[in-house]
Enzyme design. Structure first.
Site, PDB file in Angstrom:
ATOM      1  CD  GLU A  80      -1.274   2.299   2.201  1.00  0.00           C
ATOM      2  OE1 GLU A  80      -2.007   3.255   2.427  1.00  0.00           O
ATOM      3  OE2 GLU A  80      -0.073   2.278   2.553  1.00  0.00           O
ATOM      4  CB  CYS A 112      -4.184  -5.047   4.317  1.00  0.00           C
ATOM      5  SG  CYS A 112      -4.164  -3.447   5.113  1.00  0.00           S
ATOM      6  CG  HIS A 234      -5.756  -7.801   7.612  1.00  0.00           C
ATOM      7  ND1 HIS A 234      -4.446  -7.411   7.432  1.00  0.00           N
ATOM      8  CD2 HIS A 234      -6.464  -6.655   7.825  1.00  0.00           C
ATOM      9  CE1 HIS A 234      -4.371  -6.095   7.515  1.00  0.00           C
ATOM     10  NE2 HIS A 234      -5.578  -5.610   7.754  1.00  0.00           N
TER      11      HIS A 234
HETATM   12  N1  CAA Z   1      -9.160  -0.297  29.198  1.00  0.00           N
HETATM   13  C1  CAA Z   1      -9.482  -1.351  28.398  1.00  0.00           C
HETATM   14  N2  CAA Z   1     -10.142  -1.204  27.210  1.00  0.00           N
HETATM   15  C2  CAA Z   1     -10.461   0.043  26.833  1.00  0.00           C
HETATM   16  C3  CAA Z   1     -10.163   1.174  27.610  1.00  0.00           C
HETATM   17  C4  CAA Z   1      -9.467   0.971  28.855  1.00  0.00           C
HETATM   18  N3  CAA Z   1      -9.130   1.984  29.637  1.00  0.00           N
HETATM   19  N4  CAA Z   1     -10.614   2.261  26.959  1.00  0.00           N
HETATM   20  C5  CAA Z   1     -11.177   1.844  25.816  1.00  0.00           C
HETATM   21  N5  CAA Z   1     -11.106   0.497  25.734  1.00  0.00           N
HETATM   22  C6  CAA Z   1     -11.560  -0.372  24.652  1.00  0.00           C
HETATM   23  C7  CAA Z   1     -12.888   0.012  24.043  1.00  0.00           C
HETATM   24  O1  CAA Z   1     -13.987  -0.467  24.799  1.00  0.00           O
HETATM   25  C8  CAA Z   1     -12.778  -0.649  22.693  1.00  0.00           C
HETATM   26  O2  CAA Z   1     -13.015  -2.017  22.794  1.00  0.00           O
HETATM   27  P1  CAA Z   1     -14.315  -2.682  22.105  1.00  0.00           P
HETATM   28  O3  CAA Z   1     -14.192  -2.370  20.637  1.00  0.00           O
HETATM   29  O4  CAA Z   1     -14.156  -4.129  22.379  1.00  0.00           O
HETATM   30  O5  CAA Z   1     -15.488  -2.031  22.735  1.00  0.00           O
HETATM   31  C9  CAA Z   1     -11.283  -0.504  22.355  1.00  0.00           C
HETATM   32  O6  CAA Z   1     -10.630  -0.239  23.598  1.00  0.00           O
HETATM   33  C10 CAA Z   1     -10.971   0.646  21.408  1.00  0.00           C
HETATM   34  O7  CAA Z   1     -11.566   1.798  21.938  1.00  0.00           O
HETATM   35  P2  CAA Z   1     -12.386   2.763  20.978  1.00  0.00           P
HETATM   36  O8  CAA Z   1     -13.355   1.965  20.164  1.00  0.00           O
HETATM   37  O9  CAA Z   1     -12.921   3.897  21.771  1.00  0.00           O
HETATM   38  O10 CAA Z   1     -11.173   3.258  20.060  1.00  0.00           O
HETATM   39  P3  CAA Z   1     -11.108   4.377  18.981  1.00  0.00           P
HETATM   40  O11 CAA Z   1     -12.446   4.690  18.459  1.00  0.00           O
HETATM   41  O12 CAA Z   1     -10.301   5.482  19.527  1.00  0.00           O
HETATM   42  O13 CAA Z   1     -10.226   3.665  17.841  1.00  0.00           O
HETATM   43  C11 CAA Z   1     -10.216   2.214  15.939  1.00  0.00           C
HETATM   44  C12 CAA Z   1     -10.385   2.301  17.451  1.00  0.00           C
HETATM   45  C13 CAA Z   1     -11.441   2.806  15.251  1.00  0.00           C
HETATM   46  C14 CAA Z   1     -10.057   0.750  15.551  1.00  0.00           C
HETATM   47  C15 CAA Z   1      -8.950   3.011  15.518  1.00  0.00           C
HETATM   48  O14 CAA Z   1      -7.807   2.477  16.136  1.00  0.00           O
HETATM   49  C16 CAA Z   1      -8.720   3.035  14.010  1.00  0.00           C
HETATM   50  O15 CAA Z   1      -9.318   3.824  13.286  1.00  0.00           O
HETATM   51  N6  CAA Z   1      -7.780   2.159  13.506  1.00  0.00           N
HETATM   52  C17 CAA Z   1      -7.428   2.103  12.102  1.00  0.00           C
HETATM   53  C18 CAA Z   1      -8.467   1.384  11.250  1.00  0.00           C
HETATM   54  C19 CAA Z   1      -8.428  -0.111  11.429  1.00  0.00           C
HETATM   55  O16 CAA Z   1      -7.470  -0.686  11.881  1.00  0.00           O
HETATM   56  N7  CAA Z   1      -9.526  -0.781  11.025  1.00  0.00           N
HETATM   57  C20 CAA Z   1      -9.606  -2.226  11.101  1.00  0.00           C
HETATM   58  C21 CAA Z   1     -10.437  -2.807   9.999  1.00  0.00           C
HETATM   59  S1  CAA Z   1      -9.850  -2.224   8.407  1.00  0.00           S
HETATM   60  C22 CAA Z   1      -8.505  -3.219   8.074  1.00  0.00           C
HETATM   61  O17 CAA Z   1      -8.310  -4.237   8.667  1.00  0.00           O
HETATM   62  C23 CAA Z   1      -7.522  -2.734   7.032  1.00  0.00           C
HETATM   63  C24 CAA Z   1      -6.348  -2.147   7.709  1.00  0.00           C
HETATM   64  O18 CAA Z   1      -5.367  -2.834   7.961  1.00  0.00           O
HETATM   65  C25 CAA Z   1      -6.385  -0.722   8.067  1.00  0.00           C
END
Ligand code: CAA
Length: 391
Positions: A80, A112, A234
């Site tokens: 990518e 990916c 993945h």
């Molecule tokens: N202790 C333990 N857990 C905690 C916590 C704490 N203090 N605070 C938050 N959490 C948990 C949340 O409950 C959540 O878990 P669940 O999903 O099981 O409920 C987890 O931590 C993440 O918290 P948020 O959902 O609030 O996190 P966020 O919204 O800030 O970000 C994300 C999460 C959207 C995945 C972000 O990291 C992101 O955008 N990542 C990039 C995109 C990605 O990886 N997508 C995956 C699918 S796409 C793909 O696979 C292609 C690729 O490679 C990109």
């Protein structure tokens, strides 16, 4: 019967990392959000003199050290993070690895999924060219904006796989479940170094792709979950794979997986990603290396399920059978040595490297030497990337 698949597989990741506790402290969040919520502890940071080409070449070096280069007539580079709009990263790697001129090389792209696209392209080619080998490189640097939700899932790494008939590691089976859909869940316009992502949506599309790809695979092969010894996914972050596995089990009629079932079926495949971060096109195969290196049980003759996902999007569910004596052909000790001897960065060092960027003025630039694999980018001159081998 002639089998075809992965003959050798080698992994490389940069020798610098940022601990996500350091990032959490700087961002003012509980580090458990990253460690437990995302299942990530460290992210690999490539130094300024390392890019997808040097990482891929470093991953390939151990394979080339025990392979006659004249056997390699196909070189596919899945990424990518392409370094040129025109010239394939495969051709830079071809030069660094001193491969023969009788070789077909090009770059493959679908986020990916690109590593799997390359592998699946190589399989019919290998069957048609039984005395020859394909070299598959999958290499990426995962970059999101500073202080964005994606930031803690950054990472970097590369996989090299030799593909041919009668493979020593894994025979790939013919059935595949496929899911293609035009969606905007994660993408990177040509003018940006950082990906744009609709994070929660991307997770939903990943799951939808998995469910549909699984249904097709199941219908085509007649196999169920019990036919799989292990599962590799993945890995954008390890928690994503755990969520995916729970959903897959439900789809296949297994309502409740115990923590022990989860650990047994997929735990070993997550170790490396947890401490490197997302390696995009390489990540499924990084997971496979993690499984093969860390599983104490001999899985020869057993089936491993593989789910590849690339945003945009493309999903594929397929499987492979581990070969007798596959454990004799792994690079487990080299992987361990690499991962155990990395250098931790401070937050400021991480941000300095992040902000550096690549010179775009076409002038002469020489890069300082950092810890890298056996290849590095020594500079840029007249808009040309200049690479060197260190051994
Ligand atoms: N202790 C333990 N857990 C905690 C916590 C704490 N203090 N605070 C938050 N959490 C948990 C949340 O409950 C959540 O878990 P669940 O999903 O099981 O409920 C987890 O931590 C993440 O918290 P948020 O959902 O609030 O996190 P966020 O919204 O800030 O970000 C994300 C999460 C959207 C995945 C972000 O990291 C992101 O955008 N990542 C990039 C995109 C990605 O990886 N997508 C995956 C699918 S796409 C793909 O696979 C292609 C690729 O490679 C990109």
């Amino acid at each position: 019967m002639t089998t075809v698949g992965i003959d050798l597989i080698s992994f490389y990741t940069p020798q610098y990392f940022l601990d996500l506790k350091t990032l959490a402290e700087k961002r003012g969040v509980d580090f458990n959000k990253f460690y437990t919520g995302l299942g990530q502890e460290k992210m690999a940071i490539p130094p300024p003199d390392e890019d997808i080409v040097t990482m891929a070449a470093s991953a390939a070096r151990p394979i080339l050290d025990q392979t006659d280069p004249s056997e390699i007539e196909l070189l596919l580079f899945g990424t990518e993070s392409g370094v040129d709009q025109s010239k394939a990263a495969a051709m830079f790697a071809h030069g660094l690895l001193k491969l023969p001129t009788r070789c077909r090389g090009f770059e493959v792209k679908e986020a990916c999924y690109a590593g799997t696209a390359a592998l699946q392209l190589a399989i019919p080619w290998a069957l048609r060219n039984p005395g020859k080998k394909a070299l598959i490189l999958a290499s990426d640097i995962a970059r999101y904006d500073l202080n964005s939700p994606g930031e803690p899932t950054q990472g970097a790494g590369a996989i090299a796989m030799l593909v041919g008939v009668n493979p020593r590691i894994m025979a790939i089976e013919p059935e595949s479940g496929l899911y293609a859909s035009d969606v905007m869940d994660f993408w990177r316009p040509n003018y940006r170094d950082e990906a744009v992502v609709d994070g929660k949506y991307s997770m939903r599309v990943y799951i939808a792709a998995l469910e549909e790809a699984w249904r097709q695979y199941h219908a085509l092969s007649g196999r169920g979950l019990a036919d799989m010894a292990r599962f590799c996914y993945h890995l954008p972050f390890t928690k994503m794979a755990e969520k995916a596995h729970v959903r897959l089990a439900k789809t296949a009629g297994v309502a409740n997986l115990s923590p022990e079932d989860m650990e047994h079926q997929m735990g070993e495949s997550l170790h490396y990603n947890r401490i490197t971060g997302n390696t995009y096109a390489a990540s499924l195969y990084e997971g496979l290396c993690s499984l093969l290196d860390n599983c104490t049980k001999d899985l020869a003759g057993k089936r491993v399920a593989l789910f590849s996902y690339g945003s945009g999007c493309m999903g594929e569910f397929f499987s492979g059978i581990l070969q007798a004596d596959y454990r004799k052909h792994l690079y487990s000790a080299a992987h361990k040595n690499l991962l155990d001897n990395r250098t931790e960065l401070t937050y400021q060092q991480y941000e300095d490297v992040f902000q550096l960027g690549c010179p775009t003025d076409g002038g002469d630039h020489t890069f300082a030497q950092y810890r890298t694999g056996v290849y590095r980018m020594k500079g840029i001159s007249q808009h040309k990337r200049l690479y060197e081998a260190l051994t």
